[in-house]
Design a protein around this motif. Sequence first.
Motif, PDB file in Angstrom:
ATOM      1  N   VAL A   1       0.876  -1.171   0.000  1.00  0.00           N
ATOM      2  CA  VAL A   1       0.000   0.000   0.000  1.00  0.00           C
ATOM      3  C   VAL A   1       0.912   1.220   0.000  1.00  0.00           C
ATOM      4  CG1 VAL A   1      -1.861   1.200   1.193  1.00  0.00           C
ATOM      5  CG2 VAL A   1      -1.682  -1.287   1.382  1.00  0.00           C
ATOM      6  N   SER A   2       0.705   2.115  -0.966  1.00  0.00           N
ATOM      7  CA  SER A   2       1.568   3.296  -1.033  1.00  0.00           C
ATOM      8  C   SER A   2       0.757   4.533  -1.401  1.00  0.00           C
ATOM      9  CB  SER A   2       2.710   3.082  -2.022  1.00  0.00           C
ATOM     10  OG  SER A   2       2.237   2.706  -3.276  1.00  0.00           O
ATOM     11  N   LEU A   3       1.320   5.671  -1.011  1.00  0.00           N
ATOM     12  CA  LEU A   3       0.704   6.965  -1.276  1.00  0.00           C
ATOM     13  C   LEU A   3       1.670   7.774  -2.112  1.00  0.00           C
ATOM     14  CD1 LEU A   3      -1.498   9.125  -0.785  1.00  0.00           C
ATOM     15  CD2 LEU A   3      -0.306   9.713   1.341  1.00  0.00           C
ATOM     16  N   ASP A   4       1.203   8.235  -3.265  1.00  0.00           N
ATOM     17  CA  ASP A   4       2.018   9.047  -4.164  1.00  0.00           C
ATOM     18  C   ASP A   4       1.478  10.465  -4.158  1.00  0.00           C
ATOM     19  OD1 ASP A   4       3.932   9.712  -6.098  1.00  0.00           O
ATOM     20  OD2 ASP A   4       2.537   9.268  -7.732  1.00  0.00           O
ATOM     21  N   SER A   5       2.359  11.405  -3.846  1.00  0.00           N
ATOM     22  CA  SER A   5       1.976  12.816  -3.826  1.00  0.00           C
ATOM     23  C   SER A   5       3.217  13.642  -4.085  1.00  0.00           C
ATOM     24  CB  SER A   5       1.382  13.190  -2.464  1.00  0.00           C
ATOM     25  OG  SER A   5       2.404  13.245  -1.481  1.00  0.00           O
ATOM     26  N   PRO A   6       3.035  14.892  -4.449  1.00  0.00           N
ATOM     27  CA  PRO A   6       4.207  15.758  -4.596  1.00  0.00           C
ATOM     28  C   PRO A   6       4.811  16.046  -3.221  1.00  0.00           C
ATOM     29  CG  PRO A   6       2.194  17.006  -4.949  1.00  0.00           C
ATOM     30  CD  PRO A   6       1.791  15.573  -4.781  1.00  0.00           C
ATOM     31  N   GLU A   7       6.083  16.388  -3.211  1.00  0.00           N
ATOM     32  CA  GLU A   7       6.741  16.766  -1.963  1.00  0.00           C
ATOM     33  C   GLU A   7       6.407  18.202  -1.581  1.00  0.00           C
ATOM     34  OE1 GLU A   7      10.923  15.982  -2.035  1.00  0.00           O
ATOM     35  OE2 GLU A   7      10.630  13.898  -2.617  1.00  0.00           O
ATOM     36  N   ALA A   8       6.085  19.020  -2.579  1.00  0.00           N
ATOM     37  CA  ALA A   8       5.774  20.433  -2.327  1.00  0.00           C
ATOM     38  C   ALA A   8       4.693  20.887  -3.295  1.00  0.00           C
ATOM     39  CB  ALA A   8       7.024  21.287  -2.498  1.00  0.00           C
ATOM     40  N   LEU A   9       3.882  21.823  -2.817  1.00  0.00           N
ATOM     41  CA  LEU A   9       2.833  22.429  -3.634  1.00  0.00           C
ATOM     42  C   LEU A   9       2.779  23.922  -3.340  1.00  0.00           C
ATOM     43  CD1 LEU A   9      -0.071  19.882  -3.133  1.00  0.00           C
ATOM     44  CD2 LEU A   9       0.944  20.500  -5.315  1.00  0.00           C
ATOM     45  N   PRO A  10       2.511  24.737  -4.355  1.00  0.00           N
ATOM     46  CA  PRO A  10       2.320  26.160  -4.071  1.00  0.00           C
ATOM     47  C   PRO A  10       0.994  26.388  -3.352  1.00  0.00           C
ATOM     48  CG  PRO A  10       2.080  25.710  -6.431  1.00  0.00           C
ATOM     49  CD  PRO A  10       2.456  24.425  -5.773  1.00  0.00           C
ATOM     50  N   LEU A  11       0.999  27.303  -2.411  1.00  0.00           N
ATOM     51  CA  LEU A  11      -0.198  27.634  -1.654  1.00  0.00           C
ATOM     52  C   LEU A  11      -1.344  28.027  -2.584  1.00  0.00           C
ATOM     53  CD1 LEU A  11      -1.605  28.104   1.073  1.00  0.00           C
ATOM     54  CD2 LEU A  11      -0.637  30.408   1.070  1.00  0.00           C
ATOM     55  N   SER A  12      -1.032  28.799  -3.606  1.00  0.00           N
ATOM     56  CA  SER A  12      -2.081  29.266  -4.525  1.00  0.00           C
ATOM     57  C   SER A  12      -2.792  28.103  -5.222  1.00  0.00           C
ATOM     58  CB  SER A  12      -1.487  30.217  -5.564  1.00  0.00           C
ATOM     59  OG  SER A  12      -0.485  29.545  -6.318  1.00  0.00           O
TER      60      SER A  12
ATOM     61  N   GLY B   1     -11.188  28.237  -4.272  1.00  0.00           N
ATOM     62  CA  GLY B   1     -11.842  29.530  -4.440  1.00  0.00           C
ATOM     63  C   GLY B   1     -10.913  30.646  -4.881  1.00  0.00           C
ATOM     64  N   THR B   2      -9.647  30.342  -5.062  1.00  0.00           N
ATOM     65  CA  THR B   2      -8.727  31.369  -5.551  1.00  0.00           C
ATOM     66  C   THR B   2      -8.518  31.161  -7.045  1.00  0.00           C
ATOM     67  OG1 THR B   2      -6.755  30.035  -5.055  1.00  0.00           O
ATOM     68  CG2 THR B   2      -7.544  31.510  -3.318  1.00  0.00           C
ATOM     69  N   PRO B   3      -8.116  32.211  -7.764  1.00  0.00           N
ATOM     70  CA  PRO B   3      -7.958  32.093  -9.217  1.00  0.00           C
ATOM     71  C   PRO B   3      -6.930  31.040  -9.655  1.00  0.00           C
ATOM     72  CG  PRO B   3      -7.871  34.397  -8.535  1.00  0.00           C
ATOM     73  CD  PRO B   3      -7.909  33.574  -7.285  1.00  0.00           C
ATOM     74  N   LYS B   4      -5.922  30.776  -8.847  1.00  0.00           N
ATOM     75  CA  LYS B   4      -4.881  29.817  -9.241  1.00  0.00           C
ATOM     76  C   LYS B   4      -5.101  28.421  -8.665  1.00  0.00           C
ATOM     77  CE  LYS B   4      -1.178  33.132 -10.030  1.00  0.00           C
ATOM     78  NZ  LYS B   4       0.206  33.473  -9.714  1.00  0.00           N
ATOM     79  N   TYR B   5      -6.277  28.208  -8.050  1.00  0.00           N
ATOM     80  CA  TYR B   5      -6.563  26.873  -7.516  1.00  0.00           C
ATOM     81  C   TYR B   5      -6.464  25.862  -8.646  1.00  0.00           C
ATOM     82  CZ  TYR B   5      -9.035  22.896  -5.528  1.00  0.00           C
ATOM     83  OH  TYR B   5      -9.372  21.634  -5.100  1.00  0.00           O
ATOM     84  N   ASP B   6      -5.764  24.749  -8.400  1.00  0.00           N
ATOM     85  CA  ASP B   6      -5.502  23.750  -9.425  1.00  0.00           C
ATOM     86  C   ASP B   6      -5.925  22.373  -8.898  1.00  0.00           C
ATOM     87  OD1 ASP B   6      -4.526  22.202 -11.488  1.00  0.00           O
ATOM     88  OD2 ASP B   6      -2.479  22.955 -11.363  1.00  0.00           O
ATOM     89  N   ALA B   7      -7.195  22.045  -9.048  1.00  0.00           N
ATOM     90  CA  ALA B   7      -7.747  20.812  -8.487  1.00  0.00           C
ATOM     91  C   ALA B   7      -6.944  19.559  -8.835  1.00  0.00           C
ATOM     92  CB  ALA B   7      -9.203  20.651  -8.905  1.00  0.00           C
ATOM     93  N   PRO B   8      -6.530  19.346 -10.084  1.00  0.00           N
ATOM     94  CA  PRO B   8      -5.784  18.120 -10.380  1.00  0.00           C
ATOM     95  C   PRO B   8      -4.495  17.964  -9.554  1.00  0.00           C
ATOM     96  CG  PRO B   8      -6.558  19.104 -12.414  1.00  0.00           C
ATOM     97  CD  PRO B   8      -6.846  20.091 -11.309  1.00  0.00           C
ATOM     98  N   ARG B   9      -3.898  19.062  -9.143  1.00  0.00           N
ATOM     99  CA  ARG B   9      -2.666  18.964  -8.339  1.00  0.00           C
ATOM    100  C   ARG B   9      -2.948  18.496  -6.922  1.00  0.00           C
ATOM    101  NH1 ARG B   9       1.321  23.906  -9.483  1.00  0.00           N
ATOM    102  NH2 ARG B   9       2.789  22.479  -8.503  1.00  0.00           N
ATOM    103  N   THR B  10      -4.210  18.552  -6.507  1.00  0.00           N
ATOM    104  CA  THR B  10      -4.570  18.114  -5.155  1.00  0.00           C
ATOM    105  C   THR B  10      -5.032  16.659  -5.122  1.00  0.00           C
ATOM    106  OG1 THR B  10      -6.878  18.836  -5.306  1.00  0.00           O
ATOM    107  CG2 THR B  10      -5.253  20.470  -4.549  1.00  0.00           C
ATOM    108  N   PHE B  11      -5.018  15.977  -6.265  1.00  0.00           N
ATOM    109  CA  PHE B  11      -5.390  14.562  -6.320  1.00  0.00           C
ATOM    110  C   PHE B  11      -4.141  13.728  -6.096  1.00  0.00           C
ATOM    111  CE2 PHE B  11      -8.927  15.572  -9.618  1.00  0.00           C
ATOM    112  CZ  PHE B  11      -9.686  16.161  -8.631  1.00  0.00           C
ATOM    113  N   PHE B  12      -4.114  12.972  -5.012  1.00  0.00           N
ATOM    114  CA  PHE B  12      -2.997  12.088  -4.708  1.00  0.00           C
ATOM    115  C   PHE B  12      -3.461  10.653  -4.924  1.00  0.00           C
ATOM    116  CE2 PHE B  12      -1.387  15.312  -1.315  1.00  0.00           C
ATOM    117  CZ  PHE B  12      -1.132  16.236  -2.307  1.00  0.00           C
ATOM    118  N   THR B  13      -2.530   9.765  -5.194  1.00  0.00           N
ATOM    119  CA  THR B  13      -2.877   8.400  -5.564  1.00  0.00           C
ATOM    120  C   THR B  13      -2.467   7.388  -4.501  1.00  0.00           C
ATOM    121  OG1 THR B  13      -2.619   8.977  -7.905  1.00  0.00           O
ATOM    122  CG2 THR B  13      -2.587   6.638  -7.357  1.00  0.00           C
TER     123      THR B  13
END
Length: 181
Positions: free
Chosen positions: A35-46, A51-63
């Motif tokens: 069982v493993s979790l894949d996610s980025p090590e860092a993400l920009p706050l924006s 609700g912010t203009p730079k919100y990037d939903a696909p970047r918040t999907f972890f596997t």
Amino acid sequence: VVLAVLVLVAQCAAVDGDSREAQPMSDLLLNGIRVSLDSPEALPLSAVLRGTPKYDAPRTFFTVSLKNESGKKRVLPFDELRRNSIRVYRNPATGAEIVDNRTPPPKRDGSVDEIAPGATRTFQVVFEYPKSIAVMKDRVAVLQFCVKWDATWLRANTYTPGSYDWNESFEICRQIRILDE
């Protein structure tokens, strides 16, 4: 003297075993399933602020991945694991924690999935920035994000007896840095 050394070695192993349980990992081998979790090590706050203009939903999907490393076919209640795992957010510096146990209504159909040796099943979880516990220091917030399943949560009465052979508890975590550009 030999007995004393054996006792000392056993005590060290017990302490080491306890520390591994206390520190969740991003990759666990449980009864033949990795069982493993894949996610980025860092993400920009924006990118993670809804609700912010730079919100990037696909970047918040972890596997979350479940890979059969047992050498034999495994059968598991994958849909229920996928739908009902919870998310846990922790601030390692303060000890603050948020548990997000919002899950969709259960299907209650008792479906199971077979996973062949070497095969992998995956599902995605959404990282939601926990403003209330995130503390920025030098424009960086360090958070631990976990996905948790407890075997006792399975609605066993919806399954035919013996219909699955894998239902292990797990908590897999990743440390993520949120960067305020």
